[in-house]
Design a protein around this motif. Sequence first.
Motif, PDB file in Angstrom:
ATOM      1  N   ASN A   1      -0.944   1.151  -2.491  1.00 40.57           N
ATOM      2  CA  ASN A   1      -0.110   1.773  -1.452  1.00 40.57           C
ATOM      3  C   ASN A   1      -0.281   1.067  -0.110  1.00 40.57           C
ATOM      4  N   TYR A   2      -0.421  -0.253  -0.148  1.00 38.03           N
ATOM      5  CA  TYR A   2      -0.665  -1.002   1.079  1.00 38.03           C
ATOM      6  C   TYR A   2       0.630  -1.581   1.634  1.00 38.03           C
ATOM      7  N   MET A   3       0.734  -1.537   2.950  1.00 37.60           N
ATOM      8  CA  MET A   3       1.966  -1.992   3.610  1.00 37.60           C
ATOM      9  C   MET A   3       1.637  -3.189   4.485  1.00 37.60           C
ATOM     10  N   ILE A   4       2.432  -4.217   4.339  1.00 39.77           N
ATOM     11  CA  ILE A   4       2.114  -5.467   5.034  1.00 39.77           C
ATOM     12  C   ILE A   4       3.266  -5.865   5.947  1.00 39.77           C
ATOM     13  N   SER A   5       2.925  -6.297   7.146  1.00 40.38           N
ATOM     14  CA  SER A   5       3.926  -6.957   7.981  1.00 40.38           C
ATOM     15  C   SER A   5       3.239  -8.120   8.675  1.00 40.38           C
ATOM     16  N   LYS A   6       4.055  -8.993   9.219  1.00 39.48           N
ATOM     17  CA  LYS A   6       3.505 -10.205   9.799  1.00 39.48           C
ATOM     18  C   LYS A   6       3.377 -10.045  11.307  1.00 39.48           C
TER      19      LYS A   6
ATOM     20  N   LEU B   1      -1.401 -11.502   8.863  1.00 43.72           N
ATOM     21  CA  LEU B   1      -0.729 -10.353   8.275  1.00 43.72           C
ATOM     22  C   LEU B   1      -1.383  -9.095   8.812  1.00 43.72           C
ATOM     23  N   TRP B   2      -0.601  -8.053   8.918  1.00 44.82           N
ATOM     24  CA  TRP B   2      -1.115  -6.764   9.350  1.00 44.82           C
ATOM     25  C   TRP B   2      -0.967  -5.816   8.171  1.00 44.82           C
ATOM     26  N   ILE B   3      -2.089  -5.392   7.641  1.00 42.01           N
ATOM     27  CA  ILE B   3      -2.083  -4.552   6.448  1.00 42.01           C
ATOM     28  C   ILE B   3      -2.562  -3.160   6.810  1.00 42.01           C
ATOM     29  N   GLN B   4      -1.795  -2.160   6.380  1.00 42.21           N
ATOM     30  CA  GLN B   4      -2.205  -0.771   6.552  1.00 42.21           C
ATOM     31  C   GLN B   4      -2.003  -0.046   5.237  1.00 42.21           C
TER      32      GLN B   4
ATOM     33  N   ALA C   1      -4.616   6.000   5.568  1.00 43.13           N
ATOM     34  CA  ALA C   1      -3.217   6.218   5.927  1.00 43.13           C
ATOM     35  C   ALA C   1      -2.668   7.433   5.183  1.00 43.13           C
ATOM     36  N   ARG C   2      -3.058   7.550   3.939  1.00 47.07           N
ATOM     37  CA  ARG C   2      -2.517   8.616   3.087  1.00 47.07           C
ATOM     38  C   ARG C   2      -2.985   9.999   3.545  1.00 47.07           C
TER      39      ARG C   2
ATOM     40  N   PRO D   1      -0.475  10.492   7.661  1.00 42.16           N
ATOM     41  CA  PRO D   1       0.828  10.516   6.990  1.00 42.16           C
ATOM     42  C   PRO D   1       1.981  10.721   7.972  1.00 42.16           C
TER      43      PRO D   1
ATOM     44  N   PRO E   1       2.035   6.893  10.815  1.00 40.67           N
ATOM     45  CA  PRO E   1       1.521   5.730  10.067  1.00 40.67           C
ATOM     46  C   PRO E   1       1.226   4.512  10.930  1.00 40.67           C
ATOM     47  N   GLU E   2       1.926   4.365  12.055  1.00 39.59           N
ATOM     48  CA  GLU E   2       1.676   3.155  12.845  1.00 39.59           C
ATOM     49  C   GLU E   2       0.279   3.144  13.445  1.00 39.59           C
TER      50      GLU E   2
END
Lengths: 565, 328
Positions: free
Chosen positions: B184-189, B196-199, B204-205, B209, B212-213
Amino acid sequence: MSVGIIMLVHTSFNRAAEVARHWSNNGCPVVIHVDKNVKNQDYNDFVESLAGYDQIQFSTRKRCEWGTWSIVEATLIAAEKLLKTNPEVRHVFLASGSCLPLRPVSELRHYLAARPRVDFIESATTQDVSWTVDGLDAERFTLRFPFSWKRQRFLFDRYVRLQRKVRFKRRIPAGLVPHMGSQWWCLTRQTLTALLEDPERATYDAYFRKVWIPDESYFQTLTRLYSTNIESRSLTLSKFDFQGKPHIFYDDHLQLLRRSDCFVARKIWPRADRLYEAFLDENPNEGSRAEPNPGKINQLFSKAVERRTKGRPGLFMQSRFPNRSWENGVTSGPYTVFQGFSDLFEDFEGWLARSTGTRVHGHLFAQERVEFEGRQENYLGALSDAALLRDYNPQAFLTNLIWNSRGERQSFQFSPRDNQKIVELLARDANAQILVITGAWAVPLFYSNANFSEIRVAAARQQKLEGDFVELLRKSYSKARFRIWSMADFVQLPMEPLQGIIDDIGPRGQRRLTEAPKMVDLEGFGQFLQNLKNQGMHPHLVGDFRSDEENDASRRKQRKPYLVK
Amino acid sequence: MRIQRKRWLARAFRKRREMISVVDRSKEVKRNDILIFSTLRNELIRLPYFLKYYRDMGVDHFFFVDNDSTDGSREFLAGQPDVSLWTAEAGYKRARFGVDWLNWLQFRHAPGHWALTVDVDEFLVYPFCDTRSLHALTDWLDASSIRSFGAMLLDMYPKGSINKQPYTAGQDPFEIASWFDSGNYMISKNRLYGNLWIQGGPRARRFFPDNPERAPALNKIPLVKWDRSYAYVSSTHSILPRGLNLIYDEWGGEKASGCLMHAKFLSTFAGKASEELLRKQHYANSHEYKAYQAQLEDDPDLWCKWSEKYINWRQLEILGLMSKGNWA
């Protein structure tokens, strides 16, 4: 009749000494070349550590640099010395300090004795090799390379470019056909002396001095002139990765190396204690005459290269985050998106799950929450049903879901009421199968208890969103597989497309449908559409929905026959 | 970017005065040694296992900055033969959560070495770590001309209440906290630094919830072949120069990577969270700890039906949390 060893050493001297002693103890004369870049102190310690071994000699040291003539020169000097001082040697085996014999030396000796005239050297014409770095293959032989690739990369590249531009071409000495192959060979005395004593050798050496990486082409080309019997393969197991550097063997490769039946492997990690211990054992069980068979190892390493270059499709993670359209598959497996079906049929989810035996979710992108199968709070991979968390990165949500459920097909419902941020990804994903009944969003509105003016606004908005979605799917760059029916058409003949969908999703050899999903009651729906039209909102995506009477009549007639068992 | 890097280094230089040397055994560091850099505060109970874990892995020397411990951590570390220790009383927050201190120590002692920067509750797992020492990895990275190695933070948690099973010194924390979120990991650059920025994950869960940011970042680059000009920017999430942040492949392939298994959620957590909240020395006004505190009052269970139980690194690689890349 014996085999002599040339060792080229420039680092990890303890291991090199161990291996040299092993060769020597088993009756093989050894000539070692130590790179002149090595400090004198280290060199002296190394020589010291091999004192007392009469069969181990050291050749004149040359300063060696990767990709240059110096390595060939060092090899030639060592070969001359080995052949001169050991007249009984028939085969000469070229090895490096990080090579490790995998089979008892006696087996190698037997193997070579049974093939007294064979030269083992990988040697292929430039057209036939695929492993060159920098795209320099034929040009290795026709350009000049006075600059170091490692230290003077800029000049190296510029000079190559310049030569290409002015169409410079060196003349290859008459009689030579360029061949390339692994640096590690095993040649017979006859071939090697013919090469060393050839009156033309000065010409050849002068030519190869400026060839790029001559250690992979000098012997490979020249043996073609002298040898009567070339086996174009190396007895040394040596694998290269996609950057052209050798793969390294570790303790955990022990079984793999054992079963490979190769004679020598390179490169071994200097601290791989178990490997050195196991293979330099003085009392090995002998008797195997097996041919080398590095298949398993080749497979392992080619898999590694594929993982590094192509990766696992549909995976987004800390060390694989492909740019758009480089994903090699946006998601990891096929899945189906149903739009409009759950509006038109009662308990469509349950029916689909029963008929196909696959995972069927509700509206994963519903505004309020994620509607996982059975409305669970969490799902595979510990995905959460929190809408805000999903909407923070809807693309990651979907790719995660599909990745987490590898091997199990997922389906979910979608509608213009849901979060639309995902549609762009759906459209460009070849794994997406998208089935749309346009206009079905009007059914919940028909049943809703809202004021008609609100219904009218909602209908207009949803029609706009669905129109955009359908248009996106039809774009030329869209990769999703999709089918679109207007609601009017679908209501006419629902069973045929449903059967097709089930055949597509469900397991093979599925029987014909025994249970039809129950369509919601549409009595009065035609009038509802007419009311919308009268208010100036034309629900054109619904299609040409006939007035209630004739519609109902025709449906009653039509539907029955499709329910045969 | 260069100016910013110089600024962080200058800042590290200024902050060096906040540290007082307790034991300096850095003379004993040999040429190819692998070094660990870490800051801590009151972590005595974790130290025995931490040291054992990394010694077994092949780490040769430890550099610690002790931020004013009162539980005997300092005395314990000073007695270890392969530890160099500094102590700092100044604010953790003012030293950018210890980054300034460590940047200085790295500037002084790490150039030419592989430096592993971890907290005492972070345990590195890398491909083949059950059969190959960390030196095998760093030798391979050297041979491949790779200067930095990424390892995502993987939050581990127990099944049931965090407080149920007490942790004892020297114990493997993952005997208790053996569960994790697998997918359930979210990645953005991050365009600025290229990392990469991983959350995601259980924090987070469960804790974010609706927000999330604000969920904590999980991307980490803990293992770096250090050079005098390098500087971590914020924790080990990003580093300058920017090229070091490119631990991921952008053309479909996978680079080799590992995981930092995070043993934060143990019985020690509740005490830690309230202490940190009082000290107000954490990132963004400690909002993370505020969120924990709110949840901790009703004794949270991070476990869910879809949690995955940890087996070994191969499991993490199959799940796609880390990769062997082209190391075979």
